[in-house]
Scaffold this motif. Structure first.
Motif, mmCIF file in Angstrom:
data_model
loop_
_atom_site.group_PDB
_atom_site.id
_atom_site.type_symbol
_atom_site.label_atom_id
_atom_site.label_comp_id
_atom_site.label_asym_id
_atom_site.label_seq_id
_atom_site.Cartn_x
_atom_site.Cartn_y
_atom_site.Cartn_z
ATOM 1 N N VAL A 1 -20.751 56.505 -4.916
ATOM 2 C CA VAL A 1 -21.296 55.250 -4.378
ATOM 3 C C VAL A 1 -21.136 55.229 -2.852
ATOM 4 O O VAL A 1 -22.036 54.795 -2.126
ATOM 5 N N LEU B 1 -21.353 54.315 3.628
ATOM 6 C CA LEU B 1 -20.276 53.531 4.231
ATOM 7 C C LEU B 1 -18.960 54.311 4.197
ATOM 8 O O LEU B 1 -18.791 55.245 3.396
ATOM 9 N N THR C 1 -18.156 58.734 7.679
ATOM 10 C CA THR C 1 -17.934 57.983 6.432
ATOM 11 C C THR C 1 -16.662 58.397 5.705
ATOM 12 O O THR C 1 -16.330 57.821 4.664
ATOM 13 N N HIS D 1 -17.572 48.600 4.448
ATOM 14 C CA HIS D 1 -16.678 49.758 4.443
ATOM 15 C C HIS D 1 -15.442 49.387 3.623
ATOM 16 O O HIS D 1 -15.143 48.197 3.445
ATOM 17 N N LEU E 1 -18.450 48.327 -1.583
ATOM 18 C CA LEU E 1 -19.475 49.231 -1.045
ATOM 19 C C LEU E 1 -20.873 48.696 -1.329
ATOM 20 O O LEU E 1 -21.743 48.686 -0.442
ATOM 21 N N GLU E 2 -21.093 48.232 -2.546
ATOM 22 C CA GLU E 2 -22.434 47.721 -2.904
ATOM 23 C C GLU E 2 -22.761 46.448 -2.131
ATOM 24 O O GLU E 2 -23.923 46.074 -2.001
ATOM 25 N N SER E 3 -21.722 45.773 -1.608
ATOM 26 C CA SER E 3 -21.950 44.574 -0.787
ATOM 27 C C SER E 3 -22.100 44.930 0.686
ATOM 28 O O SER E 3 -22.114 44.045 1.554
ATOM 29 N N GLY E 4 -22.140 46.229 0.970
ATOM 30 C CA GLY E 4 -22.383 46.666 2.344
ATOM 31 C C GLY E 4 -21.134 46.720 3.205
ATOM 32 O O GLY E 4 -21.227 46.751 4.439
ATOM 33 N N ARG F 1 -23.844 57.361 -1.400
ATOM 34 C CA ARG F 1 -25.171 56.725 -1.493
ATOM 35 C C ARG F 1 -25.323 55.583 -0.499
ATOM 36 O O ARG F 1 -26.368 55.426 0.128
ATOM 37 N N THR F 2 -24.256 54.808 -0.312
ATOM 38 C CA THR F 2 -24.361 53.644 0.579
ATOM 39 C C THR F 2 -24.144 54.031 2.046
ATOM 40 O O THR F 2 -24.447 53.240 2.943
#
Ligand SMILES: NC(=O)c1ccc[n+]([C@@H]2O[C@H](COP(=O)([O-])OP(=O)(O)OC[C@H]3O[C@@H](n4cnc5c(N)ncnc54)[C@H](OP(=O)(O)O)[C@@H]3O)[C@@H](O)[C@H]2O)c1
Length: 345
Positions: A127, A133, A310, A107, A102-105, A130-131
């Motif tokens: 997370v 995704l 999402t 899904h 997720l932090e790498s963008g 927040r993102t």
């Protein structure tokens, strides 16, 4: 209300979903089944695989015709041509790998259990929120056509009011399997029991009270357990799970008008039986396995992503949390403390 026949699944054709580019994180047994299922039944592209060791990723890539193999999970998550990651590492790694994706963008869908505890599932959900995704637990049964029939029977009142749900799941495993390893959160509950917990909580809601008993396995993990739970509206569920042999592996949903049975093996494609006092209705589906059913959760993700959603209503992150809350309480009662094996819950 009794039904004249069982409804047909509303599940869309998996071939109709738009194509996304998938990255597989962890080239193990289930990752192989997942890749085969996608390649056989969808237009999805498995474009990359990541392992802790490049030769293992390359072997998987060669076997399945995957174009990119990388030697770390970080590299996989960073690939520009991956849209969505399938996390298929052992349970204790799910939290880290879901968040990495997720932090790498990317899904993400995360193998069951999504985390070791309800707290870990909530961390992942935070997370994901927040993102912005897509994120879901790969609780694949909830995405199978037959489970849509279960949902419709219940929604239509086809068994009346549900009074109790009964489900078990036992299997045998070879020596050395990860289910016997305390460091990999072994034991039946998070591996097998998570299915009965998902079934009963999806049908009855969160537990109100639990009484659980377990017995250890000689390898130092829990070996078998049983739990009875009460839920809202005076309903009851009973689950059991074991590493020591095959159980019936079915779900029995008892209602005031009839009894719906998800026939063995409950979590895979297969038939349903609805029994009324005077007749029996069947949903006939050829029994299948992971390679013939894991793709439904994947195309559900793809459709939701295409619709800028999402989560999936078929198995939300809240649903994952509710099932794991029951797991947490069962583990507390039977003394199955994962921190004793050096794990963080
Ligand atoms: N949906 C289903 O029907 C189903 C069925 C079976 C399993 N599962 C779930 O899928 C997950 C993986 O199960 P599996 O049976 O596929 O396991 P597996 O065959 O042992 O594969 C797990 C993979 O994770 C990687 N890994 C990362 N950290 C590891 C560690 N500390 N120890 C061992 N492997 C590690 C390994 O790849 P590298 O070392 O090469 O990176 C390995 O290939 C589990 O959480 C399980 O609950 C789901």
């Amino acid at each position: 209300m009794t039904l004249a026949s069982l409804p047909t699944p509303r599940t869309p054709d998996p071939m109709d979903a738009p194509t996304l580019r998938w990255g597989v994180m962890g080239p193990g047994w289930i990752a192989s089944q997942f890749t085969q299922s996608l390649q056989a039944h969808t237009r999805q592209e498995v474009v990359a695989v990541g392992s802790r060791a490049l030769p293992r990723a390359q072997e998987f890539a060669d076997k399945h015709g995957v174009r990119t193999a990388v030697g770390s999970y970080e590299e996989l998550a960073a690939l520009d041509d991956v849209d969505i990651v399938y996390v298929a590492t052992p349970h204790p790694a799910h939290l880290e790998h879901a968040i990495l994706s997720l932090e790498s963008g990317k899904h993400v869908i995360v193998e069951k259990p999504i985390g070791l505890s309800a707290g870990q599932a909530r961390e992942i959900a935070a997370v994901a929120q927040r993102t912005g995704l897509y994120c879901a637990e790969a609780l694949w049964t909830m995405f199978l056509p037959k489970w849509d029939v279960v949902r419709q029977v219940v929604e239509l009142g086809g068994i009346g009011e549900i009074t109790s749900v009964h489900s078990d799941y036992g299997e045998s495993f070879p020596d050395g399997h990860r289910v016997f390893d305390p460091a990999l959160a072994g034991g039946p509950l998070l591996d097998l029991g998570i299915y009965p917990l998902a079934f009963v909580t999806s049908l009855l809601g969160p537990y109100e009270s639990i009484a659980a008993l377990g017995q250890p396995d000689p390898h130092g993990v829990n070996g078998q357990l049983g739990a009875a739970m009460t839920h809202a509206g005076g309903t009851l569920s009973v689950i059991s799970t074991t590493l020591h042999g095959f159980l019936a592996n079915q779900v029995t949903i008892v209602g005031t008008e009839g009894v719906l049975t998800v026939e063995p093996t409950h979590h895979s494609p297969g038939p349903l039986t609805l029994r009324y006092a005077d007749r029996t209705l069947t949903y006939d589906e050829a029994p299948g396995n992971q390679a013939s059913g894991l793709h439904f959760q994947a195309v559900e993700a793809v459709r939701r992503i295409a619709a800028a959603e999402t989560q999936t209503p078929l198995w939300t992150l809240d649903d994952s949390v509710v099932a794991l809350e029951a797991s947490d309480e069962i583990r507390r009662q039977i003394g199955d403390d994962l921190t004793a094996a050096g794990l963080h819950e």
